[in-house]
Design an enzyme around this catalytic site. Structure first.
Site, short mmCIF file in Angstrom:
data_model
loop_
_atom_site.label_atom_id
_atom_site.label_comp_id
_atom_site.label_asym_id
_atom_site.label_seq_id
_atom_site.Cartn_x
_atom_site.Cartn_y
_atom_site.Cartn_z
CE1 TYR A 77 5.36 69.91 50.23
CE2 TYR A 77 4.63 68.15 48.78
CZ TYR A 77 4.71 69.49 49.10
OH TYR A 77 4.12 70.41 48.26
CG HIS A 141 8.70 74.06 47.02
ND1 HIS A 141 8.77 73.00 47.91
CD2 HIS A 141 7.40 74.44 47.03
CE1 HIS A 141 7.57 72.77 48.42
NE2 HIS A 141 6.73 73.63 47.91
CB SER A 171 5.94 76.11 42.94
OG SER A 171 4.85 76.16 43.82
N PRO A 227 -6.79 73.82 46.95
CG PRO A 227 -7.47 71.72 46.18
CD PRO A 227 -6.25 72.48 46.65
CB THR A 234 -13.77 71.22 55.05
OG1 THR A 234 -13.33 71.86 56.26
CG2 THR A 234 -12.56 70.74 54.25
CG LEU A 320 -8.78 55.16 51.63
CD1 LEU A 320 -8.13 55.50 50.29
CD2 LEU A 320 -8.70 53.66 51.91
#
Length: 359
Positions: A77, A141, A171, A227, A234, A320
């Site tokens: 990452y 992974h 995973s 998810p 969105t 955030l």
């Protein structure tokens, strides 16, 4: 003499009385605690990319303040910056008295493999970046089809014996590979995997058919990534964006963008989202929740995830504000039945082109 109607009512009353539990049984049922909630895990893939160290620290603080404790990162990452940022937060990761749990992953990409030397090198590098003696959860992974899985698992056993990680996770493995791995580990007395991290959301449900029964059989809990289908759920994107403005995010402007577009950027997915949006308006009117909120509520209340099994949803974020909105959505209740039906219709609309959960 009782009338026919009275006799029917009397018989019904007796039948109900016979079927009704005694008061003490009802009281016991009412006193039982509610089933455990599906857990939340903080996904940190954007730390070091779209989130700098101060923003990342604020996100972790907000997550922990809500009572959650698990963080998820990986060797790859942000080219290691995600782990480095987390290691610099002073959380005391890997310590015996640390309430925060950390997971990382070793991968077989970009010149690496799951051969013993590479697995060891990746984990030990991750531990240095995270500034901790051990991780709570260490994932493979994705499968390395060029390395015998026995070699990888034996290497994991040695690393576990050395105290470098507590739990083993998988995973992006196919269900038959999970079964093979569990069988090999059990027969050799090696550490068994206890967590599987996989792709799952309201419009990506391939894992339900075969993987979930496999995991339940072998006792692995399931942690869901994507998810929100990489952000598609969105509702902020339009299909035409790929030929137009290409907003920065999971789908444009990064090395994984093409992978995410191949996964989710399909006309039927946008039709499915429109169907859900219409149902939200019809069910809630002016107070309709966002598609984001609805998609997350589906995960926590209407999916096949079960808190009793220890299942969890991995919540990623690029700010955030986004994290706080997502956390708020996870605390909302179930959706109206009409919206759940719309999500089911949406799934059937896209099921024929659902991306594989395995690699």
């Amino acid at each position: 003499m009782l009338s026919a109607a009275s006799r029917v009512v009397s018989r019904a009353a007796v039948h109900c009385a016979l079927r009704s539990p005694p008061p003490e049984a009802r009281a016991l049922a009412m006193s039982r605690p509610p089933p455990p909630r599906v857990a939340s895990v903080l996904g940190t893939m954007e730390m070091g990319r779209r989130m700098d160290a101060p923003a990342s620290a604020a996100a972790v603080r907000a997550f922990l303040e809500r009572g959650h404790t698990e963080l998820d990162t990986a060797f790859m990452y942000s080219d290691g910056q995600s782990e480095t940022i987390l290691g610099g937060l002073g959380l005391g990761l890997g310590g015996g008295d640390c309430r925060v749990k950390i997971a990382t992953k070793a991968n077989p990409w970009d010149g690496k493999s799951l051969k013993p030397d590479s697995v060891r090198s990746q984990l030990e590098t991750s531990l240095k970046r995270l500034q901790c003696p051990q991780v709570d959860l260490f994932y493979l992974h994705a499968p390395d089809h060029g390395t015998p899985v026995e070699e990888t698992l034996h290497a994991c056993q040695r690393l576990h014996q050395e105290g470098k990680f507590v739990e083993l996770g998988l995973s992006n493995y196919a269900s038959w590979e999970v079964a093979e791995i569990c069988t090999l580990c059990k027969s050799n007395g090696w550490i068994l995997p206890t967590v599987y991290q996989g792709m799952y959301n309201a419009t990506t449900r391939q894992v339900e058919t075969e993987l979930f029964p496999c995991l339940r059989h072998f006792g692995l809990r399931f942690y869901a990534y994507n998810p929100l289908a990489g952000g598609l759920l969105t509702g902020k994107y339009k299909y035409e964006d790929k030929d137009g403005k290409q907003p920065v995010g999971r789908f444009f402007g990064n090395s994984w963008a093409e992978t995410y577009r191949n996964r989710f950027w399909k006309e039927h997915h946008f039709e499915a989202i429109a169907l859900v949006e219409k149902a939200l308006q019809a069910a809630y009117g002016a107070s309709a929740p966002s598609v984001t909120s609805a998609a997350l509520r589906w995960m926590y209340h209407h999916s096949q995830l079960q808190g009793a099994h220890g299942d969890a949803v991995i919540l990623g974020m690029s700010s955030l504000e986004q994290l706080e909105q997502n956390l708020a959505a996870t605390e909302e209740g179930p959706l109206e039945p009409a919206v759940v039906d719309a999500f089911n219709q949406a799934w059937h609309l896209v099921a024929h082109e659902c991306p594989n959960y395995f690699r």
